[in-house]
Design a protein around this motif. Structure first.
Motif, PDB file in Angstrom:
ATOM      1  N   LYS A  31      -1.929  -0.404  15.966  1.00  0.00           N
ATOM      2  CA  LYS A  31      -2.001   0.145  14.616  1.00  0.00           C
ATOM      3  C   LYS A  31      -0.605   0.296  14.019  1.00  0.00           C
ATOM      4  O   LYS A  31       0.352   0.477  14.758  1.00  0.00           O
ATOM      5  CB  LYS A  31      -2.686   1.512  14.655  1.00  0.00           C
ATOM      6  N   PRO A  32      -0.507   0.226  12.685  1.00  0.00           N
ATOM      7  CA  PRO A  32      -1.591  -0.042  11.736  1.00  0.00           C
ATOM      8  C   PRO A  32      -1.807  -1.539  11.568  1.00  0.00           C
ATOM      9  O   PRO A  32      -0.907  -2.335  11.847  1.00  0.00           O
ATOM     10  CB  PRO A  32      -1.050   0.565  10.429  1.00  0.00           C
ATOM     11  N   ASN A  33      -2.989  -1.899  11.108  1.00  0.00           N
ATOM     12  CA  ASN A  33      -3.192  -3.296  10.731  1.00  0.00           C
ATOM     13  C   ASN A  33      -2.737  -3.497   9.280  1.00  0.00           C
ATOM     14  O   ASN A  33      -2.401  -2.538   8.583  1.00  0.00           O
ATOM     15  CB  ASN A  33      -4.644  -3.731  10.942  1.00  0.00           C
ATOM     16  N   ALA A  34      -2.719  -4.747   8.858  1.00  0.00           N
ATOM     17  CA  ALA A  34      -2.167  -5.066   7.530  1.00  0.00           C
ATOM     18  C   ALA A  34      -2.942  -4.364   6.410  1.00  0.00           C
ATOM     19  O   ALA A  34      -2.342  -3.890   5.440  1.00  0.00           O
ATOM     20  CB  ALA A  34      -2.170  -6.575   7.326  1.00  0.00           C
ATOM     21  N   ASN A  35      -4.273  -4.270   6.545  1.00  0.00           N
ATOM     22  CA  ASN A  35      -5.066  -3.636   5.491  1.00  0.00           C
ATOM     23  C   ASN A  35      -4.710  -2.166   5.331  1.00  0.00           C
ATOM     24  O   ASN A  35      -4.709  -1.636   4.219  1.00  0.00           O
ATOM     25  CB  ASN A  35      -6.560  -3.780   5.791  1.00  0.00           C
ATOM     26  N   ASP A  36      -4.421  -1.489   6.449  1.00  0.00           N
ATOM     27  CA  ASP A  36      -4.084  -0.064   6.372  1.00  0.00           C
ATOM     28  C   ASP A  36      -2.623   0.175   5.987  1.00  0.00           C
ATOM     29  O   ASP A  36      -2.278   1.220   5.432  1.00  0.00           O
ATOM     30  CB  ASP A  36      -4.367   0.620   7.713  1.00  0.00           C
ATOM     31  N   ALA A  37      -1.758  -0.796   6.316  1.00  0.00           N
ATOM     32  CA  ALA A  37      -0.316  -0.618   6.072  1.00  0.00           C
ATOM     33  C   ALA A  37       0.095  -0.997   4.652  1.00  0.00           C
ATOM     34  O   ALA A  37       1.152  -0.580   4.190  1.00  0.00           O
ATOM     35  CB  ALA A  37       0.479  -1.455   7.072  1.00  0.00           C
ATOM     36  N   GLN A  38      -0.744  -1.778   3.960  1.00  0.00           N
ATOM     37  CA  GLN A  38      -0.304  -2.289   2.655  1.00  0.00           C
ATOM     38  C   GLN A  38      -0.358  -1.210   1.571  1.00  0.00           C
ATOM     39  O   GLN A  38      -1.148  -0.270   1.630  1.00  0.00           O
ATOM     40  CB  GLN A  38      -1.122  -3.507   2.252  1.00  0.00           C
ATOM     41  N   VAL A  39       0.530  -1.377   0.604  1.00  0.00           N
ATOM     42  CA  VAL A  39       0.692  -0.439  -0.514  1.00  0.00           C
ATOM     43  C   VAL A  39       0.593  -1.242  -1.805  1.00  0.00           C
ATOM     44  O   VAL A  39       1.161  -2.330  -1.900  1.00  0.00           O
ATOM     45  CB  VAL A  39       2.075   0.247  -0.441  1.00  0.00           C
ATOM     46  N   LEU A  40      -0.135  -0.711  -2.793  1.00  0.00           N
ATOM     47  CA  LEU A  40      -0.146  -1.342  -4.114  1.00  0.00           C
ATOM     48  C   LEU A  40       0.870  -0.632  -4.999  1.00  0.00           C
ATOM     49  O   LEU A  40       0.759   0.569  -5.253  1.00  0.00           O
ATOM     50  CB  LEU A  40      -1.532  -1.289  -4.751  1.00  0.00           C
ATOM     51  N   MET A  41       1.887  -1.392  -5.446  1.00  0.00           N
ATOM     52  CA  MET A  41       2.931  -0.853  -6.311  1.00  0.00           C
ATOM     53  C   MET A  41       2.732  -1.352  -7.743  1.00  0.00           C
ATOM     54  O   MET A  41       2.246  -2.471  -7.958  1.00  0.00           O
ATOM     55  CB  MET A  41       4.308  -1.313  -5.827  1.00  0.00           C
ATOM     56  N   TRP A  42       3.133  -0.546  -8.692  1.00  0.00           N
ATOM     57  CA  TRP A  42       3.296  -1.008 -10.073  1.00  0.00           C
ATOM     58  C   TRP A  42       4.794  -1.062 -10.342  1.00  0.00           C
ATOM     59  O   TRP A  42       5.500  -0.062 -10.192  1.00  0.00           O
ATOM     60  CB  TRP A  42       2.599  -0.086 -11.067  1.00  0.00           C
TER      61      TRP A  42
END
Length: 261
Positions: free
Chosen positions: A236-247
C-alpha cells in the motif's frame, strides 16, 4: 555435506526449474472510444492491455505454498484536463511526481502485491508429486470520467478543451513463496498508454470531442532481462488510493480537489 536422510533433502524451487512459455503481451488494435452521453462528464474507454503466460512449476515440497501471477506498478503518469485559458485539472501521484519513489503499486487494493486474484494468480500447496501446468492472465484499461465544467466551479457550463494522458507501467510475472516471501522473477513487461482528445465545448453534446494524434497504441515490450521490483510496487498504497486531483489555474495557487485516500 551429503544428505544423511532423504527426508531432510527437500528439493528447492529454483528459477531454472520453472518453465515459462507462450508469454503474450498486447494492446488491442483499436482506438480509444469517446462517450458523450452525459451533460456532466465525458467518458473515454481505452483499448485493453492483455498479458498471459503458461507455466510449468516443479513438484512443490511438503509444507510449502507458492503463488504465481502478475504484479503491476505505475512508473510514470501525466493526466491533464485543460479548460481553455482558465487552467487545468490534473490527476497526480505526488511521490512519483517528486521522484521520491520509482513506482507505485497498481494492485486492485485487496490482493497485494498481486494485480488481482482471479485469472491473475494461481496458488500451489505442497506436497505435489508431479509438475503443475497452468495459465495466468490479466488485462487493464482506462475508463474514467472528466467533467465538462471546471471541477472547482459551481457552474455546469462546459469549458473542457483538451484531455491529455500518458501513463507507463511495468508488469512482472512472479513466483512467491508464501511462507518465506522469497520472490522468483519470471518475466518483465513494459507498456504505455497515451490518450489525446481535443474538445470544442461550444458544440452540442455528442459532437464535442475527437481523438487527435495516433489512433493505435505502441505494443508492449517483453523484456529479455529481469527488472527488479521496487519496494513500493509491492504494498500500500496502490495508485488509485495515492492519486490526487489538483486544480492548477493559470492565475492563482493550485487547489486540491480530491485528496489521496
Amino acid at each position: 555435506m551429503g544428505c544423511l536422510q532423504s527426508i531432510a533433502c527437500k528439493p528447492r524451487i529454483k528459477r531454472e526449474n520453472i518453465v515459462v512459455y507462450d508469454v503474450s503481451a498486447t494492446i488491442d488494435h483499436c482506438p480509444t472510444v469517446i462517450e458523450e452521453n452525459s451533460p456532466i462528464v465525458l467518458r473515454y474507454k481505452t483499448p485493453y492491455f492483455k498479458a498471459s503466460a503458461r507455466i510449468v512449476m516443479p513438484p512443490i515440497p511438503r509444507n510449502e505454498a507458492w503463488m504465481v501471477g502478475w504484479i503491476q506498478a505505475c512508473t510514470q503518469m501525466e493526466f491533464y484536463n485543460s479548460y481553455g485559458d482558465l487552467g487545468m485539472s490534473s490527476w497526480e501521484l505526488p511521490e512519483l511526481r517528486e521522484g521520491l519513489v520509482k513506482a507505485i503499486s497498481d494492485s486492485d487494493g485487496m490482493s497485494y502485491p498481486w494485480y488481482g486474484n482471479t485469472t491473475e494468480t494461481v496458488t500451489l500447496s505442497g506436497p505435489t508429486s508431479k509438475p503443475s501446468r497452468f495459465t495466468v492472465s490479466m488485462n487493464d484499461n482506462f475508463y474514467p470520467s472528466v467533467t465538462w465544467a471546471v471541477p472547482v466551479s459551481e457552474s455546469n457550463v462546459p469549458l473542457l478543451t483538451r484531455i491529455k494522458r500518458d501513463q507507463s507501467f511495468t508488469t512482472w510475472l512472479v513466483a512467491l513463496n508464501m511462507a518465506t516471501q522469497e520472490k522468483i522473477l519470471l518475466q518483465t513487461v513494459k507498456w504505455r498508454m497515451k490518450v489525446d482528445i481535443a474538445v470544442d465545448p461550444s458544440k452540442p453534446l455528442g459532437s464535442r470531442a475527437r481523438l487527435t494524434g495516433r489512433v493505435n497504441q505502441d505494443q508492449p515490450k517483453v523484456l529479455t532481462h529481469m527488472e527488479p521490483i521496487p519496494p513500493n510496487a509491492l504494498g500500500k498504497p496502490n495508485a488509485n488510493d495515492a492519486q490526487v486531483l489538483m486544480w492548477r489555474p493559470k492565475r492563482g495557487p493550485p487547489l486540491v480537489v480530491i485528496p489521496s485516500k
